[in-house]
Design an enzyme around this catalytic site. Structure first.
Site, PDB file in Angstrom:
ATOM      1  N   ARG A   1       0.757  -1.163   0.137  1.00 17.72           N
ATOM      2  CA  ARG A   1       0.025   0.110  -0.195  1.00 17.72           C
ATOM      3  C   ARG A   1       0.841   1.156  -0.097  1.00 17.72           C
ATOM      4  NH1 ARG A   1      -5.075  -0.069   1.238  1.00 17.72           N
ATOM      5  NH2 ARG A   1      -5.151   1.551   2.692  1.00 17.72           N
TER       6      ARG A   1
ATOM      7  N   VAL B   1      -5.572   6.990   3.655  1.00 14.16           N
ATOM      8  CA  VAL B   1      -4.211   7.320   4.481  1.00 14.16           C
ATOM      9  C   VAL B   1      -3.178   7.451   3.386  1.00 14.16           C
ATOM     10  CG1 VAL B   1      -4.779   5.564   6.265  1.00 14.16           C
ATOM     11  CG2 VAL B   1      -3.849   4.657   4.393  1.00 14.16           C
TER      12      VAL B   1
ATOM     13  N   HIS C   1      -7.933   8.566   9.717  1.00 12.58           N
ATOM     14  CA  HIS C   1      -7.218   7.052  10.006  1.00 12.58           C
ATOM     15  C   HIS C   1      -5.425   7.114   9.583  1.00 12.58           C
ATOM     16  CE1 HIS C   1     -11.277   5.045   8.935  1.00 12.58           C
ATOM     17  NE2 HIS C   1     -11.187   5.613  10.134  1.00 12.58           N
TER      18      HIS C   1
ATOM     19  N   CYS D   1       6.763   3.376  16.656  1.00 11.50           N
ATOM     20  CA  CYS D   1       7.238   2.330  17.483  1.00 11.50           C
ATOM     21  C   CYS D   1       6.239   1.483  18.235  1.00 11.50           C
ATOM     22  CB  CYS D   1       8.299   3.075  18.315  1.00 11.50           C
ATOM     23  SG  CYS D   1       9.163   1.961  19.537  1.00 11.50           S
TER      24      CYS D   1
ATOM     25  N   CYS E   1       8.298   3.956  24.465  1.00 10.02           N
ATOM     26  CA  CYS E   1       9.090   4.805  23.448  1.00 10.02           C
ATOM     27  C   CYS E   1       8.137   5.639  22.772  1.00 10.02           C
ATOM     28  CB  CYS E   1       9.909   3.842  22.430  1.00 10.02           C
ATOM     29  SG  CYS E   1      10.761   4.819  21.234  1.00 10.02           S
TER      30      CYS E   1
ATOM     31  N   CYS F   1      14.789   3.341  19.411  1.00 12.89           N
ATOM     32  CA  CYS F   1      15.119   2.405  20.319  1.00 12.89           C
ATOM     33  C   CYS F   1      15.273   0.806  19.743  1.00 12.89           C
ATOM     34  CB  CYS F   1      13.822   2.232  21.467  1.00 12.89           C
ATOM     35  SG  CYS F   1      12.313   1.402  20.718  1.00 12.89           S
TER      36      CYS F   1
ATOM     37  N   GLY G   1     -17.056   8.339  -2.042  1.00 16.52           N
ATOM     38  CA  GLY G   1     -16.219   7.177  -2.021  1.00 16.52           C
ATOM     39  C   GLY G   1     -16.332   6.317  -1.123  1.00 16.52           C
TER      40      GLY G   1
ATOM     41  N   SER H   1     -18.191   3.471   1.426  1.00 15.19           N
ATOM     42  CA  SER H   1     -19.237   2.251   1.606  1.00 15.19           C
ATOM     43  C   SER H   1     -20.017   2.635   2.770  1.00 15.19           C
ATOM     44  CB  SER H   1     -18.485   0.863   1.614  1.00 15.19           C
ATOM     45  OG  SER H   1     -17.588   0.703   2.713  1.00 15.19           O
TER      46      SER H   1
ATOM     47  N   ASN I   1     -21.060   8.154  -5.080  1.00  9.02           N
ATOM     48  CA  ASN I   1     -20.389   6.951  -5.179  1.00  9.02           C
ATOM     49  C   ASN I   1     -20.530   6.306  -6.528  1.00  9.02           C
ATOM     50  OD1 ASN I   1     -19.822   3.967  -4.440  1.00  9.02           O
ATOM     51  ND2 ASN I   1     -19.786   4.785  -2.364  1.00  9.02           N
TER      52      ASN I   1
HETATM   53  C1  BJW Z   1     -15.995   4.785  -5.785  1.00  6.77           C
HETATM   54  C2  BJW Z   1     -15.112   4.829  -6.814  1.00  6.77           C
HETATM   55  C3  BJW Z   1     -15.060   6.025  -7.569  1.00  6.77           C
HETATM   56  C4  BJW Z   1     -14.972   2.927  -5.804  1.00  6.77           C
HETATM   57  N1  BJW Z   1     -15.931   7.081  -7.448  1.00  6.77           N
HETATM   58  N2  BJW Z   1     -16.925   5.775  -5.627  1.00  6.77           N
HETATM   59  C5  BJW Z   1     -20.816   0.173  15.673  1.00  6.77           C
HETATM   60  C6  BJW Z   1     -21.001   1.675  15.884  1.00  6.77           C
HETATM   61  C7  BJW Z   1     -19.855   2.170  16.252  1.00  6.77           C
HETATM   62  C8  BJW Z   1     -18.634   1.639  16.019  1.00  6.77           C
HETATM   63  C9  BJW Z   1     -18.334   0.437  15.609  1.00  6.77           C
HETATM   64  C10 BJW Z   1     -19.754  -0.473  15.461  1.00  6.77           C
HETATM   65  N3  BJW Z   1     -19.366  -1.548  15.435  1.00  6.77           N
HETATM   66  C11 BJW Z   1     -17.897  -1.660  15.287  1.00  6.77           C
HETATM   67  C12 BJW Z   1     -17.439  -0.747  15.476  1.00  6.77           C
HETATM   68  C13 BJW Z   1     -16.113  -0.139  15.453  1.00  6.77           C
HETATM   69  C14 BJW Z   1     -15.337  -0.379  14.195  1.00  6.77           C
HETATM   70  C15 BJW Z   1     -16.354  -0.462  13.109  1.00  6.77           C
HETATM   71  O1  BJW Z   1     -16.746   0.648  12.358  1.00  6.77           O
HETATM   72  N4  BJW Z   1     -16.360  -1.475  12.628  1.00  6.77           N
HETATM   73  C16 BJW Z   1     -17.380  -1.919  11.478  1.00  6.77           C
HETATM   74  C17 BJW Z   1     -16.515  -3.078  10.709  1.00  6.77           C
HETATM   75  C18 BJW Z   1     -18.687  -2.055  11.802  1.00  6.77           C
HETATM   76  N5  BJW Z   1     -14.541   1.104  14.034  1.00  6.77           N
HETATM   77  C19 BJW Z   1     -13.491   1.171  14.615  1.00  6.77           C
HETATM   78  O2  BJW Z   1     -12.881   0.312  15.197  1.00  6.77           O
HETATM   79  C20 BJW Z   1     -13.010   2.535  14.669  1.00  6.77           C
HETATM   80  N6  BJW Z   1     -12.569   3.180  15.768  1.00  6.77           N
HETATM   81  C21 BJW Z   1     -13.512   3.262  16.727  1.00  6.77           C
HETATM   82  O3  BJW Z   1     -14.745   3.183  16.381  1.00  6.77           O
HETATM   83  O4  BJW Z   1     -13.116   3.806  17.985  1.00  6.77           O
HETATM   84  C22 BJW Z   1     -14.080   4.206  18.958  1.00  6.77           C
HETATM   85  C23 BJW Z   1     -14.276   5.578  18.943  1.00  6.77           C
HETATM   86  C24 BJW Z   1     -14.521   6.351  17.948  1.00  6.77           C
HETATM   87  C25 BJW Z   1     -14.908   7.775  17.881  1.00  6.77           C
HETATM   88  C26 BJW Z   1     -15.158   8.071  19.007  1.00  6.77           C
HETATM   89  C27 BJW Z   1     -15.269   7.300  20.303  1.00  6.77           C
HETATM   90  C28 BJW Z   1     -14.762   6.007  20.188  1.00  6.77           C
HETATM   91  C29 BJW Z   1     -11.691   2.475  13.841  1.00  6.77           C
HETATM   92  C30 BJW Z   1     -11.892   2.375  12.485  1.00  6.77           C
HETATM   93  C31 BJW Z   1     -10.446   1.929  11.701  1.00  6.77           C
HETATM   94  C32 BJW Z   1     -10.487   1.635  10.211  1.00  6.77           C
HETATM   95  N7  BJW Z   1      -9.391   1.403   9.711  1.00  6.77           N
HETATM   96  C33 BJW Z   1      -9.133   1.169   8.408  1.00  6.77           C
HETATM   97  C34 BJW Z   1      -7.805   0.918   7.939  1.00  6.77           C
HETATM   98  C35 BJW Z   1      -6.741   2.043   7.906  1.00  6.77           C
HETATM   99  C36 BJW Z   1      -5.677   1.808   7.619  1.00  6.77           C
HETATM  100  C37 BJW Z   1      -5.526   1.683   5.918  1.00  6.77           C
HETATM  101  O5  BJW Z   1      -5.802   2.296   5.093  1.00  6.77           O
HETATM  102  O6  BJW Z   1      -4.845   0.590   5.810  1.00  6.77           O
HETATM  103  O7  BJW Z   1      -9.699   2.256   7.595  1.00  6.77           O
HETATM  104  S1  BJW Z   1     -10.111  -0.142   7.838  1.00  6.77           S
HETATM  105  C38 BJW Z   1     -10.894   0.594   6.060  1.00  6.77           C
HETATM  106  O8  BJW Z   1     -12.231   0.760   6.156  1.00  6.77           O
HETATM  107  C39 BJW Z   1      -9.875   1.908   6.270  1.00  6.77           C
HETATM  108  C40 BJW Z   1     -11.104   2.651   5.403  1.00  6.77           C
HETATM  109  O9  BJW Z   1     -10.492   4.111   5.730  1.00  6.77           O
HETATM  110  C41 BJW Z   1     -12.360   2.291   6.269  1.00  6.77           C
HETATM  111  C42 BJW Z   1     -13.318   2.778   5.213  1.00  6.77           C
HETATM  112  O10 BJW Z   1     -13.457   2.110   4.160  1.00  6.77           O
HETATM  113  P1  BJW Z   1     -13.731   2.840   2.800  1.00  6.77           P
HETATM  114  O11 BJW Z   1     -12.982   4.058   2.721  1.00  6.77           O
HETATM  115  O12 BJW Z   1     -15.377   3.300   2.912  1.00  6.77           O
HETATM  116  O13 BJW Z   1     -13.620   1.903   1.638  1.00  6.77           O
HETATM  117  P2  BJW Z   1     -14.495   0.861   1.025  1.00  6.77           P
HETATM  118  O14 BJW Z   1     -13.548  -0.105   0.278  1.00  6.77           O
HETATM  119  O15 BJW Z   1     -15.375  -0.051   2.181  1.00  6.77           O
HETATM  120  O16 BJW Z   1     -15.473   1.803  -0.022  1.00  6.77           O
HETATM  121  C43 BJW Z   1     -14.954   2.068  -1.047  1.00  6.77           C
HETATM  122  C44 BJW Z   1     -16.069   2.783  -1.748  1.00  6.77           C
HETATM  123  O17 BJW Z   1     -15.847   3.572  -2.937  1.00  6.77           O
HETATM  124  C45 BJW Z   1     -17.351   1.924  -2.310  1.00  6.77           C
HETATM  125  O18 BJW Z   1     -18.603   2.131  -1.809  1.00  6.77           O
HETATM  126  C46 BJW Z   1     -17.169   1.927  -3.726  1.00  6.77           C
HETATM  127  O19 BJW Z   1     -18.537   1.863  -4.487  1.00  6.77           O
HETATM  128  C47 BJW Z   1     -16.768   3.590  -3.846  1.00  6.77           C
HETATM  129  N8  BJW Z   1     -15.949   3.665  -5.043  1.00  6.77           N
HETATM  130  N9  BJW Z   1     -14.431   3.518  -6.746  1.00  6.77           N
HETATM  131  C48 BJW Z   1     -16.970   6.838  -6.409  1.00  6.77           C
HETATM  132  N10 BJW Z   1     -14.263   5.953  -8.753  1.00  6.77           N
HETATM  133 ZN    ZN Z   2      11.044   3.106  19.790  1.00 12.51          ZN
END
Ligand code: BJW
Ligand code: ZN
Length: 288
Positions: free
Chosen positions: A73, A114, A145, A153, A158, A200, A235, A237, A261
């Site tokens: 990535r 990211v 994110h 680290c 650290c 470290c 863009g 989901s 989207n």
């Molecule tokens: C196009 C296109 C084009 C294609 N034009 N469109 C219930 C309620 C609340 C929270 C939770 C819950 N159940 C579970 C949770 C917690 C969890 C969560 O959400 N889980 C779900 C699976 C349900 N969330 C967390 O753990 C988060 N932290 C958290 O909640 O902390 C507690 C807290 C928060 C706030 C206040 C107080 C407490 C952290 C989430 C971290 C997600 N990390 C990742 C990896 C990041 C690093 C990396 O990039 O590798 O983030 S996972 C991944 O998903 C990444 C993305 O940013 C994120 C979202 O995905 P995204 O961007 O939507 O991508 P896709 O692939 O899903 O969709 C792409 C879309 O584009 C599609 O719709 C296509 O159709 C479209 N598309 N081409 C327009 N050309």
């Molecule tokens: Zn360190």
């Protein structure tokens, strides 16, 4: 519940009279720049669901595999260029600050991505502006994110953070990205050969927000969502929280929501505008 409108002229009219606009972006924003999305087509890396690798537990149990995923990535992000949607959002954010939209209008891009492409687009647009027309303050991009080129680290005592754009980030990971499609036996990189902390020497990790971790800028984002009168959802989901909750929140407080989207996404039947198609086409139309 009413059907969302696809009337671009009506959307532009709304945009021109909206005071506090936020855009919540996801992987689809960068898809045209060659960055794979997480779900649907492109959501698999080798034989793994990309989502199963985005946790600290996955990293602890197999740091070699998770680092290979992030090396892949990182290389994608380093090779990518901002696309027309990044550029249109950057131009719109500068225009908002220069008060060309409305005297007290605000616009903030909240991105889950990211790859750093939104920031690069902003820098490119700003550097092309004549000095006298630079905005009076810096437009806001909140990368909730983290950034894939940042490294953290894993030692709790650290916690050193650094931005490291080196390609490859370490010699042992170099070339592993070429095995993505080939289906050959997965290489195992010895833990000792994975990226280490420069302070470290402990194991380093990608400084991105994984499931179960707290996203960045939450207090600031919550305030922006609270006062938003229009939310553009670009863009994503809308399946990952907290970002997925913002559109509902804005609508519940009387604001409007417009989704851009390629296809239908979570909660998009309860929005005001729905523009289906590649956002690299629809966003420049909508903001231009
Ligand atoms: C196009 C296109 C084009 C294609 N034009 N469109 C219930 C309620 C609340 C929270 C939770 C819950 N159940 C579970 C949770 C917690 C969890 C969560 O959400 N889980 C779900 C699976 C349900 N969330 C967390 O753990 C988060 N932290 C958290 O909640 O902390 C507690 C807290 C928060 C706030 C206040 C107080 C407490 C952290 C989430 C971290 C997600 N990390 C990742 C990896 C990041 C690093 C990396 O990039 O590798 O983030 S996972 C991944 O998903 C990444 C993305 O940013 C994120 C979202 O995905 P995204 O961007 O939507 O991508 P896709 O692939 O899903 O969709 C792409 C879309 O584009 C599609 O719709 C296509 O159709 C479209 N598309 N081409 C327009 N050309
Ligand atoms: Zn360190």
């Amino acid at each position: 519940m009413s059907t969302p409108s696809a009337d671009m002229a009506a959307f532009k009219e709304l945009l021109s009279s909206s005071k506090h606009v936020i855009a919540v972006a996801g992987a689809g924003l960068s898809a045209a720049s060659g960055i794979p999305t997480f779900r649907g087509a492109g959501g698999m890396w080798r034989k793994y669901d990309a989502m199963s690798l985005a946790t600290y537990i996955a990293f602890l149990s197999d740091p070699s595999r998770v680092w290979q995923f992030y090396h892949y990535r990182r290389e994608k992000a380093l090779a990518a260029q901002p696309n027309a949607a990044h550029i249109a959002l950057a131009k719109f954010s500068i225009e908002s600050i220069r008060k060309e939209i409305a005297p007290d209008a605000t616009f903030t891009l909240i991105t889950q991505n990211v790859d750093g492409l939104s920031t690069r687009a902003l820098e490119a647009v700003q550097s092309a502006l004549p000095a006298e027309s630079s905005p009076p303050s810096q437009p806001q991009i909140l990368e909730m994110h983290g950034r894939v080129l940042d490294v953290l680290c894993t030692s709790q005592t650290c916690g050193h953070r650094v931005t490291d754009p080196t390609s490859p980030i370490c010699a042992a990971l170099g070339g592993t990205e070429e095995l993505v499609e080939s289906g050959v036996i997965e290489p195992i990189v010895d833990k000792a050969d994975l990226p280490r902390c420069s302070q470290c020497g402990d194991l380093a990790r990608p400084d991105v927000v994984w499931f179960g971790e707290l996203p960045h800028h939450i207090p600031e984002i919550d305030k922006l969502v609270d006062k938003a009168t229009l939310c553009l959802v670009v863009g994503t989901s809308s399946m990952v929280y907290p970002a997925a909750s913002y559109q509902k929140k804005v609508r519940e407080q009387g604001g409007k929501v417009a989704v851009f989207n390629l296809e239908r996404s979570q909660g998009d039947s309860e929005v005001d505008f729905l523009f289906l198609g590649p956002c690299e086409e629809t966003i420049p139309q909508a903001l231009g």
